[in-house]
Design a protein around this motif. Structure first.
Motif, PDB file in Angstrom:
ATOM      1  N   SER A 213       0.582  -1.298   0.297  1.00  0.00           N
ATOM      2  CA  SER A 213       0.468   0.169  -0.217  1.00  0.00           C
ATOM      3  C   SER A 213       1.336   1.373  -0.015  1.00  0.00           C
ATOM      4  CB  SER A 213      -1.096   0.239   1.155  1.00  0.00           C
ATOM      5  OG  SER A 213      -0.268   0.494   2.412  1.00  0.00           O
ATOM      6  N   GLU A 214       0.170   1.831  -0.173  1.00  0.00           N
ATOM      7  CA  GLU A 214       0.974   3.706   0.096  1.00  0.00           C
ATOM      8  C   GLU A 214       1.592   3.516   1.409  1.00  0.00           C
ATOM      9  OE1 GLU A 214       0.619   5.874  -2.465  1.00  0.00           O
ATOM     10  OE2 GLU A 214      -0.259   5.342  -4.102  1.00  0.00           O
ATOM     11  N   GLY A 215       2.075   4.703   1.167  1.00  0.00           N
ATOM     12  CA  GLY A 215       3.135   5.220   2.390  1.00  0.00           C
ATOM     13  C   GLY A 215       1.877   5.854   3.221  1.00  0.00           C
ATOM     14  N   ILE A 216       2.635   6.361   4.590  1.00  0.00           N
ATOM     15  CA  ILE A 216       1.935   6.980   5.963  1.00  0.00           C
ATOM     16  C   ILE A 216       2.815   7.873   5.956  1.00  0.00           C
ATOM     17  CG2 ILE A 216       1.059   7.127   7.899  1.00  0.00           C
ATOM     18  CD1 ILE A 216      -0.636   4.310   6.894  1.00  0.00           C
ATOM     19  N   HIS A 217       2.626   8.680   5.592  1.00  0.00           N
ATOM     20  CA  HIS A 217       3.334  10.437   6.248  1.00  0.00           C
ATOM     21  C   HIS A 217       2.481  11.056   7.615  1.00  0.00           C
ATOM     22  CE1 HIS A 217       5.659   9.325   2.867  1.00  0.00           C
ATOM     23  NE2 HIS A 217       4.836   8.765   2.142  1.00  0.00           N
ATOM     24  N   GLN A 218       3.957  10.750   8.834  1.00  0.00           N
ATOM     25  CA  GLN A 218       3.366  11.902  10.022  1.00  0.00           C
ATOM     26  C   GLN A 218       4.098  12.850   9.688  1.00  0.00           C
ATOM     27  OE1 GLN A 218       1.164  11.306  11.658  1.00  0.00           O
ATOM     28  NE2 GLN A 218       0.897   8.667  11.557  1.00  0.00           N
ATOM     29  N   ILE A 219       2.817  14.440   9.357  1.00  0.00           N
ATOM     30  CA  ILE A 219       3.370  15.946   9.211  1.00  0.00           C
ATOM     31  C   ILE A 219       3.236  16.611  10.520  1.00  0.00           C
ATOM     32  CG2 ILE A 219       3.825  17.957   7.581  1.00  0.00           C
ATOM     33  CD1 ILE A 219       2.834  15.712   5.196  1.00  0.00           C
ATOM     34  N   GLU A 220       3.818  17.588  10.759  1.00  0.00           N
ATOM     35  CA  GLU A 220       3.794  18.192  12.158  1.00  0.00           C
ATOM     36  C   GLU A 220       3.893  19.811  11.444  1.00  0.00           C
ATOM     37  OE1 GLU A 220       4.927  16.180  15.711  1.00  0.00           O
ATOM     38  OE2 GLU A 220       6.125  17.684  15.307  1.00  0.00           O
ATOM     39  N   VAL A 221       3.318  20.802  11.353  1.00  0.00           N
ATOM     40  CA  VAL A 221       3.216  22.086  10.851  1.00  0.00           C
ATOM     41  C   VAL A 221       2.707  23.108  12.289  1.00  0.00           C
ATOM     42  CG1 VAL A 221       2.159  23.644   9.408  1.00  0.00           C
ATOM     43  CG2 VAL A 221       1.617  21.180   9.167  1.00  0.00           C
ATOM     44  N   ARG A 222       3.684  23.915  12.767  1.00  0.00           N
ATOM     45  CA  ARG A 222       3.459  24.706  13.848  1.00  0.00           C
ATOM     46  C   ARG A 222       2.988  25.804  13.225  1.00  0.00           C
ATOM     47  NH1 ARG A 222       9.300  25.577  15.764  1.00  0.00           N
ATOM     48  NH2 ARG A 222       8.907  23.913  16.447  1.00  0.00           N
ATOM     49  N   ILE A 223       1.936  26.279  13.731  1.00  0.00           N
ATOM     50  CA  ILE A 223       1.240  27.658  13.227  1.00  0.00           C
ATOM     51  C   ILE A 223       0.906  28.884  14.128  1.00  0.00           C
ATOM     52  CG2 ILE A 223      -0.037  26.588  11.607  1.00  0.00           C
ATOM     53  CD1 ILE A 223      -2.103  26.117  13.146  1.00  0.00           C
ATOM     54  N   PRO A 224       1.248  29.603  13.929  1.00  0.00           N
ATOM     55  CA  PRO A 224       0.680  30.957  14.705  1.00  0.00           C
ATOM     56  C   PRO A 224      -0.864  30.432  15.205  1.00  0.00           C
ATOM     57  CG  PRO A 224      -0.088  31.833  12.121  1.00  0.00           C
ATOM     58  CD  PRO A 224       0.727  30.808  12.396  1.00  0.00           C
ATOM     59  N   ASN A 225      -1.460  30.769  14.725  1.00  0.00           N
ATOM     60  CA  ASN A 225      -3.111  30.932  14.822  1.00  0.00           C
ATOM     61  C   ASN A 225      -4.127  29.954  13.511  1.00  0.00           C
ATOM     62  OD1 ASN A 225      -3.669  32.523  12.567  1.00  0.00           O
ATOM     63  ND2 ASN A 225      -2.855  34.600  13.374  1.00  0.00           N
ATOM     64  N   ALA A 226      -5.309  30.006  14.491  1.00  0.00           N
ATOM     65  CA  ALA A 226      -6.286  29.353  14.549  1.00  0.00           C
ATOM     66  C   ALA A 226      -6.698  29.688  12.650  1.00  0.00           C
ATOM     67  CB  ALA A 226      -8.120  29.490  14.633  1.00  0.00           C
ATOM     68  N   LEU A 227      -6.323  31.056  11.871  1.00  0.00           N
ATOM     69  CA  LEU A 227      -6.206  31.621  10.833  1.00  0.00           C
ATOM     70  C   LEU A 227      -5.850  30.304   9.799  1.00  0.00           C
ATOM     71  CD1 LEU A 227      -7.750  33.038   8.468  1.00  0.00           C
ATOM     72  CD2 LEU A 227      -6.400  34.207   8.853  1.00  0.00           C
TER      73      LEU A 227
END
Length: 96
Positions: free
Chosen positions: A56-70
């Protein structure tokens, strides 16, 4: 800074494309694919070796640091659009 975590089910090319798109969003501070912490017990001699689940396709865990909900909403919109376009799956686990 809040952290948005997402899991992409797709090939490596889609993961790289998503990481690059997310990094280009204004306000996004950091995007990183994190390692898979679960050990895989794949054994070439296993009775399940070669089954479709192994290919099957790969599973990629990604983290994104964001400043706010927008910014989080922008990240979700971009991730969902790319997933639709590339026939990939996307799931979220966020802190904000």
């Amino acid at each position: 800074m809040p952290m948005l975590r997402l899991q992409l089910t797709g090939n490596d090319d889609v993961a790289i494309e998503l990481i690059n798109l997310l990094a280009a969003i204004e306000g996004v501070e950091h995007v990183e694919e994190i390692g898979d912490l679960m050990p895989h017990m794949d054994d070439e001699d296993s009775s399940s070796a070669g089954l479709p689940d192994d290919a099957s396709e790969g599973i990629h865990q990604i983290e994104v640091r964001i400043p706010n909900a927008l910014a989080g909403d922008r990240v979700r919109s971009v991730a969902e659009a790319l997933a639709r376009e590339r026939n990939a799956g996307i799931e979220y686990d966020d802190d904000f």
